[in-house]
Motif scaffolding. Sequence first.
Motif, short mmCIF file in Angstrom:
data_model
loop_
_atom_site.label_atom_id
_atom_site.label_comp_id
_atom_site.label_asym_id
_atom_site.label_seq_id
_atom_site.Cartn_x
_atom_site.Cartn_y
_atom_site.Cartn_z
N ALA A 12 4.92 -7.68 -3.40
CA ALA A 12 4.54 -6.46 -4.12
C ALA A 12 3.15 -6.57 -4.72
O ALA A 12 2.38 -5.60 -4.72
CB ALA A 12 5.57 -6.14 -5.20
N PHE A 13 2.80 -7.74 -5.21
CA PHE A 13 1.46 -7.96 -5.77
C PHE A 13 0.39 -7.79 -4.70
O PHE A 13 -0.61 -7.10 -4.91
CB PHE A 13 1.36 -9.34 -6.42
CG PHE A 13 -0.03 -9.70 -6.82
CD1 PHE A 13 -0.59 -9.17 -7.96
CD2 PHE A 13 -0.79 -10.57 -6.04
CE1 PHE A 13 -1.90 -9.48 -8.34
CE2 PHE A 13 -2.08 -10.90 -6.41
CZ PHE A 13 -2.63 -10.35 -7.55
N VAL A 14 0.61 -8.40 -3.54
CA VAL A 14 -0.35 -8.29 -2.45
C VAL A 14 -0.46 -6.84 -1.99
O VAL A 14 -1.56 -6.30 -1.84
CB VAL A 14 0.03 -9.22 -1.27
CG1 VAL A 14 -0.93 -9.04 -0.10
CG2 VAL A 14 0.07 -10.68 -1.72
N ARG A 15 0.69 -6.20 -1.79
CA ARG A 15 0.73 -4.80 -1.35
C ARG A 15 -0.04 -3.91 -2.31
O ARG A 15 -0.90 -3.11 -1.91
CB ARG A 15 2.18 -4.33 -1.26
CG ARG A 15 2.34 -2.88 -0.87
CD ARG A 15 3.73 -2.36 -1.20
NE ARG A 15 3.93 -2.42 -2.63
CZ ARG A 15 5.11 -2.64 -3.22
NH1 ARG A 15 6.19 -2.83 -2.50
NH2 ARG A 15 5.20 -2.67 -4.53
N ASP A 16 0.25 -4.05 -3.60
CA ASP A 16 -0.39 -3.18 -4.60
C ASP A 16 -1.88 -3.51 -4.77
O ASP A 16 -2.70 -2.61 -4.94
CB ASP A 16 0.33 -3.30 -5.94
CG ASP A 16 1.76 -2.78 -5.87
OD1 ASP A 16 2.13 -2.09 -4.89
OD2 ASP A 16 2.53 -3.08 -6.82
N SER A 17 -2.22 -4.78 -4.71
CA SER A 17 -3.63 -5.19 -4.86
C SER A 17 -4.50 -4.63 -3.74
O SER A 17 -5.67 -4.31 -3.96
CB SER A 17 -3.75 -6.71 -4.87
OG SER A 17 -3.11 -7.25 -6.00
N LEU A 18 -3.92 -4.52 -2.55
CA LEU A 18 -4.69 -4.07 -1.40
C LEU A 18 -4.43 -2.62 -1.03
O LEU A 18 -4.97 -2.11 -0.05
CB LEU A 18 -4.40 -4.97 -0.20
CG LEU A 18 -4.65 -6.47 -0.44
CD1 LEU A 18 -4.32 -7.27 0.81
CD2 LEU A 18 -6.06 -6.72 -0.90
N SER A 19 -3.58 -1.95 -1.82
CA SER A 19 -3.23 -0.55 -1.57
C SER A 19 -2.73 -0.32 -0.14
O SER A 19 -3.18 0.58 0.56
CB SER A 19 -4.42 0.37 -1.87
OG SER A 19 -4.82 0.25 -3.20
N LEU A 20 -1.79 -1.16 0.26
CA LEU A 20 -1.20 -1.04 1.59
C LEU A 20 0.24 -0.58 1.47
O LEU A 20 0.89 -0.79 0.45
CB LEU A 20 -1.22 -2.40 2.31
CG LEU A 20 -2.58 -2.97 2.65
CD1 LEU A 20 -2.44 -4.40 3.18
CD2 LEU A 20 -3.29 -2.10 3.67
N SER A 21 0.75 0.01 2.53
CA SER A 21 2.17 0.34 2.58
C SER A 21 2.94 -0.94 2.90
O SER A 21 2.36 -1.93 3.38
CB SER A 21 2.44 1.39 3.66
OG SER A 21 2.20 0.83 4.94
N ASP A 22 4.25 -0.92 2.63
CA ASP A 22 5.08 -2.08 2.95
C ASP A 22 4.96 -2.42 4.44
O ASP A 22 4.80 -3.59 4.80
CB ASP A 22 6.56 -1.80 2.63
CG ASP A 22 6.86 -1.82 1.14
OD1 ASP A 22 5.95 -2.13 0.34
OD2 ASP A 22 8.01 -1.52 0.78
#
Length: 117
Positions: free
Chosen positions: A32-42
């Motif tokens: 979740a941290f990586v996803r949110d930091s990079l503004s990517l979808s799951d």
Amino acid sequence: MSIPAGFDELIHPATRLTVVALLATTEWADFAFVRDSLSLSDSALSKQLHTLEEAGYLELHKEGGGRKRRTRVRLTDRGRTAFEGHVAALRAIVDAAGTAADTEASPRQRHNSGAAR
């Protein structure tokens, strides 16, 4: 100009490079941290992580089950080495381009400064 040793086609695409750069700053990171930091979808992040995992560049660790499932990710030693080599290759490309530009610009600068007089 040739491509320097260490340039990694697998890491080079912007999304993967950003993922690996983020992971290089930590031991483990939550999905979740990586996803949110990079503004990517799951799904977009999962695809990139899967590609990097298949290459042996990162390790995924899943804990728990159901809605409490937690996925953590980290660079392997191989991934860290590949990232460091890729960064060094990019620096070499930039440095070589700067040297070439300085060499090429010098005669023009002399010519332009003479024309302004």
